[in-house]
Design an enzyme around this catalytic site. Structure first.
Site, PDB file in Angstrom:
ATOM      1  N   GLY A  52       0.990  -1.351   0.213  1.00 21.80           N
ATOM      2  CA  GLY A  52      -0.470  -0.310   0.034  1.00 21.80           C
ATOM      3  C   GLY A  52       0.862   1.428  -0.439  1.00 21.80           C
ATOM      4  O   GLY A  52       0.646   2.476   0.495  1.00 21.80           O
TER       5      GLY A  52
ATOM      6  N   GLY B  10      -0.595   4.842  -1.197  1.00 19.07           N
ATOM      7  CA  GLY B  10      -1.495   5.453  -0.306  1.00 19.07           C
ATOM      8  C   GLY B  10      -1.333   6.502   0.764  1.00 19.07           C
ATOM      9  O   GLY B  10       0.006   6.916   0.747  1.00 19.07           O
TER      10      GLY B  10
ATOM     11  N   LYS C  10     -10.227  -6.054  12.136  1.00 21.00           N
ATOM     12  CA  LYS C  10      -9.025  -5.302  12.347  1.00 21.00           C
ATOM     13  C   LYS C  10      -8.544  -6.695  13.365  1.00 21.00           C
ATOM     14  O   LYS C  10      -7.732  -7.055  13.326  1.00 21.00           O
ATOM     15  CB  LYS C  10      -8.841  -3.910  13.019  1.00 21.00           C
ATOM     16  CG  LYS C  10      -8.362  -3.530  11.511  1.00 21.00           C
ATOM     17  CD  LYS C  10      -8.747  -2.188  12.100  1.00 21.00           C
ATOM     18  CE  LYS C  10      -8.314  -0.844  11.084  1.00 21.00           C
ATOM     19  NZ  LYS C  10      -8.243   0.723  12.112  1.00 21.00           N
TER      20      LYS C  10
END
Length: 304
Positions: free
Chosen positions: A9, A12, A130
């Site tokens: 990522g 991002g 999560k």
């Protein structure tokens, strides 16, 4: 100590800052390059820019287990900054198979989900997801660090903690309740700086690390007062009661209700700052006093 770090990522909002911080610490920095990135020229140019700065691009995808395993085998540390939380279960499988990772930092960077079991629906979904990832990490015996960064300054402070605002008004502001519940705000570059500090620190192994810079533990009203001082003008204030926020949420779609639910917990319940840090956790500004974190007064000056 120089480490080999894989960032997933990396183009991002937080990921690009993690790449920058890792390079600044002279770690051998790898970025997962998705083959299905498509025609997003901004992300392509960002990756090429990072490559010029010394980062290494490694092709891999959550849809290709072998590619993930091969990418993970290259490094000591994996940091994930994807917004697609449950996809990380595939990454956990890859890390377990590779067997060489000394530390995994999953995509957390917000509220500690372990404290949010009673959060409102549908906002609770992200916390539940999560926790599913955390359980998989711990069941697999993977060494970890969880980073709880609380409120990103650009998303919250820039708009004076108002939903749907990223720039501070010079005229008026809506306060949640009396505006006096404390929250915690952190400059996004500081989030990355603290995170990279943790990756080879034995004090952070298998712990949650809270980013709670003491001078950035502020209420919404205090954020507004800082801005008023900077612009030399008092804003017109109105207040939104708990009952009113629940009525507003009824009219919103699922995604928007989730956002409003988060704001409710932050600014009516004060869930980010109304507790003492647990014995099995640490506070980043205590561990790393050498990091001169950005205070919100200085952060707001960029909007003048």
């Amino acid at each position: 100590m120089k480490l080999k770090v894989l960032i997933i990522g990396g183009t991002g909002f937080i990921g690009k800052r993690l790449v920058k911080a890792s390079l600044e610490h002279n770690h051998e920095t790898y970025i997962l390059q998705r083959p299905d990135m498509g025609v997003d020229i901004g992300k392509v140019q960002m990756l090429l820019s990072f490559k010029k700065q010394g980062a290494r691009l490694v092709v891999g995808s959550f849809n290709d287990h072998h590619s993930l395993v091969e990418a993970v085998k290259l490094v000591d540390v994996v940091i994930c900054a994807t917004s697609r939380i449950l996809l990380q279960l595939k990454l956990v499988d890859a890390i377990k198979e590779a067997g060489n990772v000394k530390r995994f930092l999953p995509s957390e960077f917000g509220t500690n989900p372990a404290r949010m079991a009673d959060a409102l629906e549908p906002g609770r979904v992200i916390f539940d997801d999560k926790m599913v990832v955390r359980k998989a990490i711990e069941d697999a015996g993977i060494p970890f660090t969880y980073v709880s960064a609380n409120c990103f300054a650009g998303i919250f402070v820039g708009g004076l903690c108002q939903i749907g605002h990223l720039l501070p008004s010079r005229d008026s502001v809506v306060l949640f309740g009396d505006g006096n519940q404390k929250s915690v705000f952190v400059d996004e570059d500081d989030v990355a700086a603290y995170t990279i500090k943790t990756i080879d620190d034995p004090r952070t192994l298998n712990k949650t690390i809270y980013l709670r810079p003491p001078e950035n533990i502020l209420s919404q009203r205090e954020v507004v007062e800082i801005w008023e001082k900077l612009i030399g003008k008092e804003l017109k204030k109105s207040c939104l009661s708990e009952q009113e926020i629940f009525e507003i949420m009824k009219e919103k779609d699922l995604e928007e209700r989730g956002i409003w639910a988060h704001f409710y917990h932050f600014f009516y319940e004060g869930c980010l700052a109304n507790f003492e840090i647990e014995d099995d956790a640490e506070e980043a500004s205590v561990l790393y006093p050498d990091i001169k974190y950005t205070k919100m007064e200085d952060y707001l000056k960029q909007y003048l």
